[in-house]
Write an enzyme that holds these catalytic residues in place. Sequence first.
Site, PDB file in Angstrom:
ATOM      1  N   HIS A   1     -28.740  92.651 -71.349  1.00  0.00           N
ATOM      2  CA  HIS A   1     -27.935  92.758 -70.113  1.00  0.00           C
ATOM      3  C   HIS A   1     -28.677  92.005 -68.995  1.00  0.00           C
ATOM      4  O   HIS A   1     -28.979  90.813 -69.149  1.00  0.00           O
ATOM      5  CB  HIS A   1     -27.716  94.256 -69.848  1.00  0.00           C
TER       6      HIS A   1
ATOM      7  N   HIS B   1     -21.435  86.531 -74.930  1.00  0.00           N
ATOM      8  CA  HIS B   1     -20.947  87.616 -74.070  1.00  0.00           C
ATOM      9  C   HIS B   1     -20.138  88.596 -74.900  1.00  0.00           C
ATOM     10  O   HIS B   1     -19.486  88.205 -75.873  1.00  0.00           O
ATOM     11  CB  HIS B   1     -20.083  87.070 -72.926  1.00  0.00           C
TER      12      HIS B   1
ATOM     13  N   ASP C   1     -26.278  84.572 -66.440  1.00  0.00           N
ATOM     14  CA  ASP C   1     -27.745  84.546 -66.413  1.00  0.00           C
ATOM     15  C   ASP C   1     -28.336  83.195 -66.818  1.00  0.00           C
ATOM     16  O   ASP C   1     -29.518  82.945 -66.574  1.00  0.00           O
ATOM     17  CB  ASP C   1     -28.294  85.646 -67.328  1.00  0.00           C
TER      18      ASP C   1
HETATM   19  N1  NMX Z   1     -28.378  84.113 -79.453  1.00  0.00           N
HETATM   20  C1  NMX Z   1     -28.543  84.516 -80.747  1.00  0.00           C
HETATM   21  N2  NMX Z   1     -27.714  85.371 -81.371  1.00  0.00           N
HETATM   22  C2  NMX Z   1     -26.650  85.800 -80.683  1.00  0.00           C
HETATM   23  C3  NMX Z   1     -26.397  85.392 -79.366  1.00  0.00           C
HETATM   24  C4  NMX Z   1     -27.319  84.525 -78.743  1.00  0.00           C
HETATM   25  N3  NMX Z   1     -27.185  84.127 -77.473  1.00  0.00           N
HETATM   26  N4  NMX Z   1     -25.254  85.986 -78.944  1.00  0.00           N
HETATM   27  C5  NMX Z   1     -24.824  86.754 -79.969  1.00  0.00           C
HETATM   28  N5  NMX Z   1     -25.676  86.659 -81.006  1.00  0.00           N
HETATM   29  C6  NMX Z   1     -25.631  87.380 -82.296  1.00  0.00           C
HETATM   30  C7  NMX Z   1     -25.720  88.876 -82.025  1.00  0.00           C
HETATM   31  O1  NMX Z   1     -27.072  89.287 -81.859  1.00  0.00           O
HETATM   32  C8  NMX Z   1     -25.056  89.446 -83.266  1.00  0.00           C
HETATM   33  O2  NMX Z   1     -25.966  89.372 -84.327  1.00  0.00           O
HETATM   34  P1  NMX Z   1     -25.966  90.495 -85.507  1.00  0.00           P
HETATM   35  O3  NMX Z   1     -24.581  90.518 -86.063  1.00  0.00           O
HETATM   36  O4  NMX Z   1     -26.996  90.009 -86.448  1.00  0.00           O
HETATM   37  O5  NMX Z   1     -26.319  91.785 -84.839  1.00  0.00           O
HETATM   38  C9  NMX Z   1     -23.945  88.423 -83.538  1.00  0.00           C
HETATM   39  O6  NMX Z   1     -24.364  87.201 -82.885  1.00  0.00           O
HETATM   40  C10 NMX Z   1     -22.594  88.817 -83.032  1.00  0.00           C
HETATM   41  O7  NMX Z   1     -22.708  89.101 -81.642  1.00  0.00           O
HETATM   42  P2  NMX Z   1     -21.447  88.968 -80.694  1.00  0.00           P
HETATM   43  O8  NMX Z   1     -20.400  89.898 -81.241  1.00  0.00           O
HETATM   44  O9  NMX Z   1     -21.087  87.547 -80.517  1.00  0.00           O
HETATM   45  O10 NMX Z   1     -22.005  89.468 -79.314  1.00  0.00           O
HETATM   46  P3  NMX Z   1     -22.255  90.974 -78.800  1.00  0.00           P
HETATM   47  O11 NMX Z   1     -21.018  91.429 -78.099  1.00  0.00           O
HETATM   48  O12 NMX Z   1     -22.805  91.851 -79.848  1.00  0.00           O
HETATM   49  O13 NMX Z   1     -23.413  90.740 -77.741  1.00  0.00           O
HETATM   50  C11 NMX Z   1     -24.528  89.660 -75.952  1.00  0.00           C
HETATM   51  C12 NMX Z   1     -23.181  90.095 -76.518  1.00  0.00           C
HETATM   52  C13 NMX Z   1     -24.347  89.143 -74.542  1.00  0.00           C
HETATM   53  C14 NMX Z   1     -25.438  90.889 -75.886  1.00  0.00           C
HETATM   54  C15 NMX Z   1     -25.118  88.569 -76.867  1.00  0.00           C
HETATM   55  O14 NMX Z   1     -24.301  87.432 -76.826  1.00  0.00           O
HETATM   56  C16 NMX Z   1     -26.540  88.198 -76.516  1.00  0.00           C
HETATM   57  O15 NMX Z   1     -27.476  88.850 -77.007  1.00  0.00           O
HETATM   58  N6  NMX Z   1     -26.748  87.152 -75.639  1.00  0.00           N
HETATM   59  C17 NMX Z   1     -28.071  86.774 -75.195  1.00  0.00           C
HETATM   60  C18 NMX Z   1     -28.561  87.754 -74.139  1.00  0.00           C
HETATM   61  C19 NMX Z   1     -27.824  87.549 -72.833  1.00  0.00           C
HETATM   62  O16 NMX Z   1     -27.635  86.451 -72.357  1.00  0.00           O
HETATM   63  N7  NMX Z   1     -27.395  88.680 -72.220  1.00  0.00           N
HETATM   64  C20 NMX Z   1     -26.786  88.631 -70.901  1.00  0.00           C
HETATM   65  C21 NMX Z   1     -25.298  89.000 -70.891  1.00  0.00           C
HETATM   66  C22 NMX Z   1     -24.771  88.921 -69.498  1.00  0.00           C
HETATM   67  N8  NMX Z   1     -25.331  89.949 -68.613  1.00  0.00           N
HETATM   68  O17 NMX Z   1     -25.774  89.661 -67.542  1.00  0.00           O
HETATM   69  O18 NMX Z   1     -25.339  91.122 -68.966  1.00  0.00           O
HETATM   70  C1  MLT Z   2     -22.234  91.735 -66.462  1.00  0.00           C
HETATM   71  O1  MLT Z   2     -22.131  91.020 -65.457  1.00  0.00           O
HETATM   72  O2  MLT Z   2     -22.274  92.976 -66.376  1.00  0.00           O
HETATM   73  C2  MLT Z   2     -22.423  91.087 -67.783  1.00  0.00           C
HETATM   74  O3  MLT Z   2     -21.756  89.872 -67.854  1.00  0.00           O
HETATM   75  C3  MLT Z   2     -22.234  91.967 -68.966  1.00  0.00           C
HETATM   76  C4  MLT Z   2     -20.850  92.495 -69.223  1.00  0.00           C
HETATM   77  O4  MLT Z   2     -19.888  92.236 -68.526  1.00  0.00           O
HETATM   78  O5  MLT Z   2     -20.740  93.222 -70.239  1.00  0.00           O
END
Ligand code: NMX
Ligand code: MLT
Length: 451
Positions: A271, A318, A373
């Site tokens: 996050h 995301h 981010d």
């Molecule tokens: N790099 C590597 N792997 C990824 C990434 C990434 N940027 N995004 C998704 N995946 C992987 C994820 O870990 C999961 O793996 P597994 O099945 O082995 O557990 C798989 O792809 C499927 O994930 P998704 O369904 O596409 O995404 P999910 O909804 O679970 O997660 C995030 C969303 C945002 C947590 C994920 O995309 C992520 O970890 N991004 C990098 C961290 C990040 O930038 N977070 C900030 C979000 C915004 N904020 O401010 O909160």
């Molecule tokens: C946020 O701004 O809170 C992030 O993009 C994460 C989300 O919407 O789940």
Amino acid sequence: MEYIKYRFFKKASKCSKEYQRLKKEHSNDVIAEITLGQVLTGMKGIPLLVTDTSKLDPEEGIRFKGYTIPELQEKLPRMNPEGEPLPEGLFYLMLIGDIPSREDASNLSKDWATRAHVPQHVFDVIDAMPKNSKPMTQFSAAILSMATESVFQKAYRAGVSKQFFWDSTYEDVMNLIARLPHLAAYIYRRNFHNDEHIEPNPKLDWAGNLAHMMGFDSEDIRRLFRMYMVIHADHEGGNVTAHTAHLVGSALSNPYYAYAAAMAGLAGPLHGFANQDVIHWIFEMMETLDTETPTDKQIEEYCKYILDEGRIIPGYGHAVLMKTDPRFTAQQEFAEKYIKEDPIINIVNQLYRVVPPILSEVGKIKNPWPNVDAYSGSLLYHYGIKEYSFYTVLFGVSRALGVLASLTNDRIYGIPIERPTSHPLEWFKQQVDPDIEIPQDFEPRQSGRFL
Ligand code: NMX
Ligand code: MLT
């Protein structure tokens, strides 16, 4: 009652009546079905929360009370005609539902300035923590320690009727928002400027004052902070921060408790921590590749190595969005407008070219595009705020605007305690296929090295 509070009360009590009517007349109507996949992937897409401040569309991105970020930039009041909108104006919009006048925004600035006094014991709590406590640990603890000031808690103890809970919640919310810039700046100056603190200037706007107390008085940084505070202010109700505040608040915990808990959620790497992780990751990449100007090819190989290692690429992907985050685009446009040349911003733009095709190839990643981010740290870094372990605190200051406006709504709607149900894994298995075998053990993979 001062007029902004009165306007909120008038608007929100109409919605509150509607909430109660729907609850009474339509509680048994079916509105959605859920799949096992939704349960096992973090409840994605299940419509479970009432949040009026903003709505996230997977393709288009966020709309605050129906307005996109470019529309907000056009319509919200500003300090200077060519500058960025004031976060005060967005708070008013999220709370009341109408675009405020310049005077409304400036009255909010003045109101928050009168509420901004932070009690000494809160600074004492921060000072009692070791300097190596993470800024988000200090921030969350400081907010929690400020619960001594809760008007809601006192009103509850005094036996105030449920129908007035919103009133003392509103007071807490306004006080808390007003005080967050001082807390954030205090932690920043404590950790990175030798405990040399700067007093607030009540004549400044909320974001300008935060920049000032951190030690930055240029118009460039004030403009950046106003933009930053607006785009991070809300992301509907399901993100970890908003959902945590809503959940904790539903137990009638006071707003200080609810927001301190929410900040513990924002501190997670999936996050809000991602905003500092992106910069850390870029430096780690430059060090590993032994260059400050990597080629696209080098970045590509590095990203593949990271993915092979089972690590994430921060700033990408995301849980809801399926396209480039409009908050990323807003920051990119800001950089194009105000910044001529910057090596970190160049890399951020380069990553935008290189990373999405690589993530798309992985297959399982729903959204290969950048989120908010991926950009924000590079702008702060450019303007001299280089201590990136602090960046999530700035996200936390901004997010209070949407989350706490929602908490005030929750109290006027009379939203009950949140209490979904849970089952053992075996129960879910029985629902879909009683014959599935649950694996008992697996081989952990060995960590490799980038060559
Ligand atoms: N790099 C590597 N792997 C990824 C990434 C990434 N940027 N995004 C998704 N995946 C992987 C994820 O870990 C999961 O793996 P597994 O099945 O082995 O557990 C798989 O792809 C499927 O994930 P998704 O369904 O596409 O995404 P999910 O909804 O679970 O997660 C995030 C969303 C945002 C947590 C994920 O995309 C992520 O970890 N991004 C990098 C961290 C990040 O930038 N977070 C900030 C979000 C915004 N904020 O401010 O909160
Ligand atoms: C946020 O701004 O809170 C992030 O993009 C994460 C989300 O919407 O789940």
